[in-house]
Design a protein around this motif. Structure first.
Motif, PDB file in Angstrom:
ATOM      1  N   GLN A   1       0.827  -1.204   0.000  1.00  0.00           N
ATOM      2  CA  GLN A   1       0.000   0.000   0.000  1.00  0.00           C
ATOM      3  C   GLN A   1       0.870   1.267   0.000  1.00  0.00           C
ATOM      4  O   GLN A   1       0.573   2.224  -0.714  1.00  0.00           O
ATOM      5  CB  GLN A   1      -0.946   0.018   1.216  1.00  0.00           C
ATOM      6  N   ASP A   2       1.941   1.247   0.821  1.00  0.00           N
ATOM      7  CA  ASP A   2       2.847   2.399   0.855  1.00  0.00           C
ATOM      8  C   ASP A   2       3.570   2.572  -0.472  1.00  0.00           C
ATOM      9  O   ASP A   2       3.770   3.688  -0.946  1.00  0.00           O
ATOM     10  CB  ASP A   2       3.878   2.249   1.979  1.00  0.00           C
TER      11      ASP A   2
ATOM     12  N   MET B   1       2.434   1.679  -3.440  1.00  0.00           N
ATOM     13  CA  MET B   1       1.476   2.213  -4.404  1.00  0.00           C
ATOM     14  C   MET B   1       1.252   3.703  -4.165  1.00  0.00           C
ATOM     15  O   MET B   1       1.216   4.488  -5.118  1.00  0.00           O
ATOM     16  CB  MET B   1       0.151   1.454  -4.297  1.00  0.00           C
ATOM     17  N   ALA B   2       1.150   4.124  -2.912  1.00  0.00           N
ATOM     18  CA  ALA B   2       0.963   5.547  -2.600  1.00  0.00           C
ATOM     19  C   ALA B   2       2.189   6.349  -3.038  1.00  0.00           C
ATOM     20  O   ALA B   2       2.052   7.450  -3.593  1.00  0.00           O
ATOM     21  CB  ALA B   2       0.711   5.735  -1.107  1.00  0.00           C
TER      22      ALA B   2
ATOM     23  N   LEU C   1       4.316   5.581  -5.458  1.00  0.00           N
ATOM     24  CA  LEU C   1       4.344   5.621  -6.923  1.00  0.00           C
ATOM     25  C   LEU C   1       3.318   6.612  -7.467  1.00  0.00           C
ATOM     26  O   LEU C   1       3.575   7.326  -8.433  1.00  0.00           O
ATOM     27  CB  LEU C   1       4.109   4.237  -7.511  1.00  0.00           C
ATOM     28  N   GLU C   2       2.149   6.664  -6.843  1.00  0.00           N
ATOM     29  CA  GLU C   2       1.108   7.589  -7.296  1.00  0.00           C
ATOM     30  C   GLU C   2       1.468   9.045  -7.023  1.00  0.00           C
ATOM     31  O   GLU C   2       1.073   9.935  -7.771  1.00  0.00           O
ATOM     32  CB  GLU C   2      -0.227   7.244  -6.644  1.00  0.00           C
ATOM     33  N   SER C   3       2.232   9.281  -5.961  1.00  0.00           N
ATOM     34  CA  SER C   3       2.600  10.659  -5.630  1.00  0.00           C
ATOM     35  C   SER C   3       3.940  11.067  -6.235  1.00  0.00           C
ATOM     36  O   SER C   3       4.337  12.220  -6.119  1.00  0.00           O
ATOM     37  CB  SER C   3       2.656  10.839  -4.114  1.00  0.00           C
TER      38      SER C   3
ATOM     39  N   VAL D   1       5.605  13.229 -12.133  1.00  0.00           N
ATOM     40  CA  VAL D   1       5.452  12.684 -13.472  1.00  0.00           C
ATOM     41  C   VAL D   1       6.557  13.186 -14.391  1.00  0.00           C
ATOM     42  O   VAL D   1       7.041  12.466 -15.247  1.00  0.00           O
ATOM     43  CB  VAL D   1       4.064  13.069 -14.044  1.00  0.00           C
TER      44      VAL D   1
END
Length: 165
Positions: free
Chosen positions: A110-111, A113-114, A116-118, A121
């Motif tokens: 979960q960490d 994924m968070a 990578l999403e933050s 870009v």
């Protein structure tokens, strides 16, 4: 142009050059080229140089202000050279804008994924645009070197006009 006006005019021309580079950067951004962190960092010294030019315009040429403009242009050039080197893979850039997320082994899914999403870009080590094989950072380095020369001529010009060189 008299010898006493020359340093003032050189400083103003250099400041206008920095303002033009800032306008160009904002124009590229408006055209859809999102800036990376190093791109944004390179804008600050140009802002200082442009603001210094405004001060010189309103209060007159002062050696200390011309030196501030010179320092700002040199910092802009150094940052642009650094960014160009990152793009050319000559050295590593900041990890947070050149790919990679630190501490992967210790993260839960979960960490991870968070993180990578933050993650940003826009990468600092990828060239978003180039002309004649030179990236925006490379052009900034070239133009900043020219602006540094103008600021230096402004600093030295007043001394030359006074006959101390």
């Amino acid at each position: 142009m008299s010898d006493s006006e020359r340093p003032f005019q050189l400083a103003i021309f250099a400041a206008i050059g920095s303002a033009a580079l800032l306008a160009g950067a904002l124009g590229f951004q408006a055209a859809g080229y999102a800036p990376c962190e190093l791109c944004i960092l390179q804008r600050w010294p140009h802002l200082v140089a442009a603001a210094t030019g405004l001060l010189i315009w309103f209060i007159g040429w002062r050696r200390g202000l011309a030196l501030l403009g010179l320092a700002a242009a040199l910092v802009a050039m150094a940052l642009a050279i650094y960014h160009s080197g990152v793009e050319l893979k000559l050295w590593a850039g900041p990890q947070h804008c050149s790919g990679g997320v630190s501490g992967l082994a210790r993260m839960s899914p979960q960490d991870l994924m968070a993180a990578l999403e933050s993650a940003p870009v826009v990468r600092c080590d990828e060239v978003a645009w180039s002309l004649f094989g030179i990236s925006m950072a490379g052009w900034n380095a070239i133009f900043s070197a020219g602006l540094s020369a103008l600021w230096l001529a402004s600093v030295r010009g007043r001394k030359a006009a006074a006959g101390t060189v």
